[in-house]
Design an enzyme around this catalytic site. Structure first.
Site, short mmCIF file in Angstrom:
data_model
loop_
_atom_site.label_atom_id
_atom_site.label_comp_id
_atom_site.label_asym_id
_atom_site.label_seq_id
_atom_site.Cartn_x
_atom_site.Cartn_y
_atom_site.Cartn_z
N HIS A 27 -18.97 -6.62 -8.01
CA HIS A 27 -18.60 -6.55 -9.43
C HIS A 27 -18.47 -7.95 -10.02
O HIS A 27 -17.98 -8.88 -9.37
CB HIS A 27 -17.27 -5.81 -9.60
CG HIS A 27 -17.41 -4.33 -9.45
ND1 HIS A 27 -17.83 -3.51 -10.48
CD2 HIS A 27 -17.20 -3.52 -8.39
CE1 HIS A 27 -17.85 -2.26 -10.06
NE2 HIS A 27 -17.49 -2.23 -8.79
N THR A 42 -19.17 -11.90 5.64
CA THR A 42 -19.29 -12.34 4.25
C THR A 42 -20.35 -13.41 4.05
O THR A 42 -20.62 -13.80 2.92
CB THR A 42 -17.94 -12.91 3.76
OG1 THR A 42 -17.61 -14.06 4.55
CG2 THR A 42 -16.83 -11.88 3.87
N LYS A 43 -20.95 -13.89 5.14
CA LYS A 43 -21.98 -14.92 5.04
C LYS A 43 -23.03 -14.70 6.12
O LYS A 43 -22.82 -13.89 7.04
CB LYS A 43 -21.36 -16.30 5.19
CG LYS A 43 -20.65 -16.53 6.51
CD LYS A 43 -19.96 -17.89 6.53
CE LYS A 43 -19.23 -18.12 7.85
NZ LYS A 43 -18.49 -19.40 7.87
N ALA A 46 -16.32 -5.46 16.87
CA ALA A 46 -15.61 -4.42 16.13
C ALA A 46 -14.61 -5.03 15.15
O ALA A 46 -13.90 -5.98 15.48
CB ALA A 46 -14.90 -3.48 17.09
#
Length: 214
Positions: free
Chosen positions: A141, A193-194, A188
């Protein structure tokens, strides 16, 4: 203790597979393409099937939800398995958010209760294994303007790529814009995020590369 599979076990497996085969025979006429056997478990929901293409021996396990409304369709390679209770959603049920879609390569599988939010393009290679309850979110978003509601600012979609021969452990979350390199192992519970280099082993919540597989 006798650990061999009994005749009764074999018959049970054959019966259950047969039921899934007959469900698949019914459902395949509503899909865009099916190139071989399609096995469909009980309680499976398939919508907008004319956007869905399946290779040989694709399996949709019990209570999975396959929502096909998207611009590039859902493309399942040969021997792909979508686990029990898994949700694949490129767009809303009502067409308000028209997503891009998913391509998943030969012999890959998504484990039980996974979530694949492919409003941005998601590409999964061959021989990729996802454990239970993994989540992929191929959009973010926009929220930079504090004078407007977040909802009104729309979304950005960079997409997600998981290259061949990766093992993604249970409860892994992969966010938009990420590429996971070929042959990587993601432990796990990891939040990715990159980008992850090929051949990596990643085991914590900060994408820390513990070691190279080689």
């Amino acid at each position: 203790m006798d650990l061999r599979i009994s005749t009764a076990d074999k018959l049970t497996i054959l019966y259950r597979t047969g039921i899934k085969f007959f469900r698949g025979m019914v459902r395949r006429i509503f899909l865009k393409e099916v190139h071989g056997m399609l096995l469909v478990g009980k309680g499976v929901q398939i919508s907008h099937g004319k956007h869905i293409r399946c290779g040989k021996n694709v399996k949709f396990e019990d209570y999975s939800e396959i929502h096909g409304l998207c611009s590039e369709g859902l493309n399942f390679g040969d021997y792909v398995t979508i686990g029990r209770g898994c949700m694949i959603r490129p767009s809303s049920y009502y067409g308000g958010d028209y997503g891009i879609g998913l391509t998943i390569g030969e012999s890959s599988s998504i484990g039980p209760y996974g979530y694949v939010g492919c409003s941005g393009k998601i590409t999964i290679g061959k021989n990729v294994m996802f454990g239970p309850k993994c989540s992929l979110f191929a959009e973010n978003h926009v929220f930079s303007n504090t004078e407007l509601s977040i909802k009104s600012q729309g979304v950005k979609q960079k997409g997600i790529t998981v290259e061949d021969d990766c093992w993604i452990g249970s409860n892994v979350t992969i966010l938009d814009g990420v590429t996971i390199g070929k042959g990587s192992v993601i432990g796990a519970g990891t939040l990715v995020t990159k980008d992850i280099p090929a051949g990596s082993v990643v085991v914590d919540m900060r994408n820390k590369k513990i070691r190279d597989r080689r």
